[in-house]
Design a protein around this motif. Sequence first.
Motif, PDB file in Angstrom:
ATOM      1  N   LEU A 331       0.829  -1.205   0.000  1.00  0.00           N
ATOM      2  CA  LEU A 331       0.000   0.000   0.000  1.00  0.00           C
ATOM      3  C   LEU A 331       0.862   1.253   0.000  1.00  0.00           C
ATOM      4  O   LEU A 331       1.875   1.326   0.702  1.00  0.00           O
ATOM      5  N   ASN A 332       0.386   2.231  -0.754  1.00  0.00           N
ATOM      6  CA  ASN A 332       1.042   3.537  -0.769  1.00  0.00           C
ATOM      7  C   ASN A 332      -0.047   4.604  -0.682  1.00  0.00           C
ATOM      8  O   ASN A 332      -0.817   4.797  -1.630  1.00  0.00           O
ATOM      9  N   VAL A 333      -0.148   5.268   0.476  1.00  0.00           N
ATOM     10  CA  VAL A 333      -1.166   6.300   0.692  1.00  0.00           C
ATOM     11  C   VAL A 333      -0.429   7.599   1.022  1.00  0.00           C
ATOM     12  O   VAL A 333       0.064   7.775   2.141  1.00  0.00           O
ATOM     13  N   PRO A 334      -0.335   8.536   0.065  1.00  0.00           N
ATOM     14  CA  PRO A 334       0.425   9.778   0.297  1.00  0.00           C
ATOM     15  C   PRO A 334      -0.110  10.633   1.441  1.00  0.00           C
ATOM     16  O   PRO A 334       0.668  11.262   2.153  1.00  0.00           O
ATOM     17  N   GLU A 335      -1.456  10.651   1.613  1.00  0.00           N
ATOM     18  CA  GLU A 335      -2.032  11.468   2.681  1.00  0.00           C
ATOM     19  C   GLU A 335      -3.115  10.667   3.407  1.00  0.00           C
ATOM     20  O   GLU A 335      -4.243  10.551   2.931  1.00  0.00           O
ATOM     21  N   ALA A 336      -2.765  10.124   4.553  1.00  0.00           N
ATOM     22  CA  ALA A 336      -3.721   9.345   5.347  1.00  0.00           C
ATOM     23  C   ALA A 336      -4.518  10.306   6.221  1.00  0.00           C
ATOM     24  O   ALA A 336      -4.214  10.509   7.399  1.00  0.00           O
ATOM     25  N   MET A 337      -5.549  10.888   5.638  1.00  0.00           N
ATOM     26  CA  MET A 337      -6.314  11.925   6.326  1.00  0.00           C
ATOM     27  C   MET A 337      -7.775  11.516   6.426  1.00  0.00           C
ATOM     28  O   MET A 337      -8.368  11.058   5.438  1.00  0.00           O
ATOM     29  N   CYS A 338      -8.357  11.687   7.614  1.00  0.00           N
ATOM     30  CA  CYS A 338      -9.756  11.284   7.820  1.00  0.00           C
ATOM     31  C   CYS A 338     -10.399  12.225   8.832  1.00  0.00           C
ATOM     32  O   CYS A 338     -10.169  12.109  10.041  1.00  0.00           O
ATOM     33  N   TYR A 339     -11.220  13.126   8.336  1.00  0.00           N
ATOM     34  CA  TYR A 339     -11.968  14.044   9.216  1.00  0.00           C
ATOM     35  C   TYR A 339     -13.438  14.017   8.803  1.00  0.00           C
ATOM     36  O   TYR A 339     -13.741  14.006   7.606  1.00  0.00           O
ATOM     37  N   PRO A 340     -14.344  13.966   9.782  1.00  0.00           N
ATOM     38  CA  PRO A 340     -14.087  13.961  11.218  1.00  0.00           C
ATOM     39  C   PRO A 340     -13.442  12.651  11.673  1.00  0.00           C
ATOM     40  O   PRO A 340     -13.650  11.607  11.075  1.00  0.00           O
ATOM     41  N   GLN A 341     -12.701  12.761  12.745  1.00  0.00           N
ATOM     42  CA  GLN A 341     -12.022  11.592  13.298  1.00  0.00           C
ATOM     43  C   GLN A 341     -12.996  10.734  14.096  1.00  0.00           C
ATOM     44  O   GLN A 341     -14.054  11.200  14.538  1.00  0.00           O
ATOM     45  N   PRO A 342     -12.670   9.466  14.303  1.00  0.00           N
ATOM     46  CA  PRO A 342     -13.503   8.621  15.165  1.00  0.00           C
ATOM     47  C   PRO A 342     -13.710   9.264  16.532  1.00  0.00           C
ATOM     48  O   PRO A 342     -12.835   9.984  17.037  1.00  0.00           O
ATOM     49  N   VAL A 343     -14.857   9.013  17.122  1.00  0.00           N
ATOM     50  CA  VAL A 343     -15.262   9.671  18.367  1.00  0.00           C
ATOM     51  C   VAL A 343     -14.228   9.473  19.473  1.00  0.00           C
ATOM     52  O   VAL A 343     -13.916  10.411  20.219  1.00  0.00           O
ATOM     53  N   HIS A 344     -13.700   8.273  19.601  1.00  0.00           N
ATOM     54  CA  HIS A 344     -12.755   7.977  20.677  1.00  0.00           C
ATOM     55  C   HIS A 344     -11.312   7.962  20.187  1.00  0.00           C
ATOM     56  O   HIS A 344     -10.429   7.406  20.850  1.00  0.00           O
ATOM     57  N   GLY A 345     -11.065   8.590  19.043  1.00  0.00           N
ATOM     58  CA  GLY A 345      -9.706   8.691  18.533  1.00  0.00           C
ATOM     59  C   GLY A 345      -9.287   7.549  17.630  1.00  0.00           C
ATOM     60  O   GLY A 345      -8.438   7.715  16.774  1.00  0.00           O
ATOM     61  N   ARG A 346      -9.867   6.386  17.822  1.00  0.00           N
ATOM     62  CA  ARG A 346      -9.597   5.224  16.959  1.00  0.00           C
ATOM     63  C   ARG A 346     -10.779   4.272  17.047  1.00  0.00           C
ATOM     64  O   ARG A 346     -11.653   4.420  17.897  1.00  0.00           O
ATOM     65  N   ILE A 347     -10.800   3.316  16.174  1.00  0.00           N
ATOM     66  CA  ILE A 347     -11.876   2.326  16.111  1.00  0.00           C
ATOM     67  C   ILE A 347     -11.286   0.958  16.445  1.00  0.00           C
ATOM     68  O   ILE A 347     -10.226   0.598  15.908  1.00  0.00           O
ATOM     69  N   PRO A 348     -11.927   0.197  17.328  1.00  0.00           N
ATOM     70  CA  PRO A 348     -11.409  -1.144  17.639  1.00  0.00           C
ATOM     71  C   PRO A 348     -11.310  -2.009  16.387  1.00  0.00           C
ATOM     72  O   PRO A 348     -12.217  -2.005  15.545  1.00  0.00           O
ATOM     73  N   ILE A 349     -10.233  -2.745  16.270  1.00  0.00           N
ATOM     74  CA  ILE A 349     -10.005  -3.635  15.124  1.00  0.00           C
ATOM     75  C   ILE A 349     -10.003  -5.084  15.623  1.00  0.00           C
ATOM     76  O   ILE A 349      -9.326  -5.419  16.592  1.00  0.00           O
TER      77      ILE A 349
END
Length: 475
Positions: A331-349
């Motif tokens: 994988l090559n992702v130049p800009e890993a940007m996601c807004y709005p962000q998850p409520v608790h900062g991250r999502i359980p995986i």
Amino acid sequence: MLTLPEPCLVVLVGPGAAGKSTWAAAHFRSDRVVSSDALRALAGAGEDDIAASGDAFEILELVVERRVRRGLTTVVDTLGLDAARRRRWIGLARECGMPCVAVAFDTPAAQCRARNRARTGKRIPADVLTRQLREWTRTRDVLPDEGFSLVLHETAVRTAPPAFAEAATARQRQAEAPARLRFGLHLAEFKGVDVRATAQAAEAAGFDAIYVMDHFRQIPQVGRAWDDFLESWTTLAYMAACTERVRLGTLVSGVTYRNVAHLGKIAATLDVLSGGRAVCGLGLAWFKDEHKAYGWDFPNVRERYALLEDALQLLPLLWGKGSPGFRGRVLNVPEAMCYPQPVHGRIPIIVGGNGERHTLRLAAQYADAANVMGDLETVRRKASVLRQYNRQTALTHLTTALVSRGDRALDALVEAGRGRRPRDTYAAAVHAGTVDDHIGRFRALADSGVQEVMVRLPHPDCMEPMSQVIAAFRG
């Protein structure tokens, strides 16, 4: 009431008029009982046709052998006083990996004689019954040493699939020292399913989460390719609007199905709209025909593992702050940007899969939880492997539970769901058991290290009794 494992071979042992046939009829369906009297009627002129006894026992031996070799619970309703036959049945059961249980009928001689005199038909000659009573006295003393898995004395019994082998003692542990266990409802099919009603019923029943299978057409293990099947993340978004509390996730999303960065954005959107309830399940993907049908590439296993490891590193980065670049093995992702962000900062995986060398290692290294399938011994082994990699990674378990309040209702559900499959095979496949059975079964899983169980309910009537099971783990 004692629960015997399914399947098993049950040998009734006792003199005539001791109550063996009555006991068998009270505890087992007639299609499980092989009776020498009934076979005498089949081979001869009736149950009293003593001349047909030889043929009847020849048929009985054949029927018992064929049933045991097919893995079917069988109750042998004869006198059981022939030691050679008992040894043969014990050996047959052992060869087929099946427990052989003796049920001893130590009915007082006077009572046997009184019952025999009261019979209007099938009366045993007095001298014959006397010989049987003498033989029973000798047999009673040697029965415990013959190699039976268990020797019972006219005890009330029932049978249940192997998954409930430890249920009775585990249920007692749960009553005395309750363990906590989370429960998720797993939806694997949508044909005829009211999604809104099901989601709301699951939340009311006490489920902690709802998971949907992530495929684009039905898989062959569950149904036909053309059965109605909803897209997973869209369905989860709909359920977010129908519920207030339950977590919502896929179990699991194949890593090849979507651009991974796009998948991260989809999961984050669900998380924001649901108030922080999203869970992201990830797996290696296995359904080659599905990829072919939709025109997707299906990389080899090594390449898919590389993609999965990249995804497990990219997603937390994507859900974090800023727009960092990511370059992994594939994988090559130049800009890993996601807004709005998850409520608790991250999502359980949650990483799904049973592979011990690669899948569980990746789960331990990058994920919050690993999800495994299999019987109790398999789960124990996976838990041990996972602990060796990382003791902080949670273990979850995917299973099926056909659950009902009592045995009669359970029998009806099994009969309704089995179709043309053998009853016992279907019951074992869906773990058909009562509320108490499942409390014991899930306690044994909790003791093995499982922290959450994802449960597929094969019938809508299972929801209410499943709520009782869940309540037992809320103490």
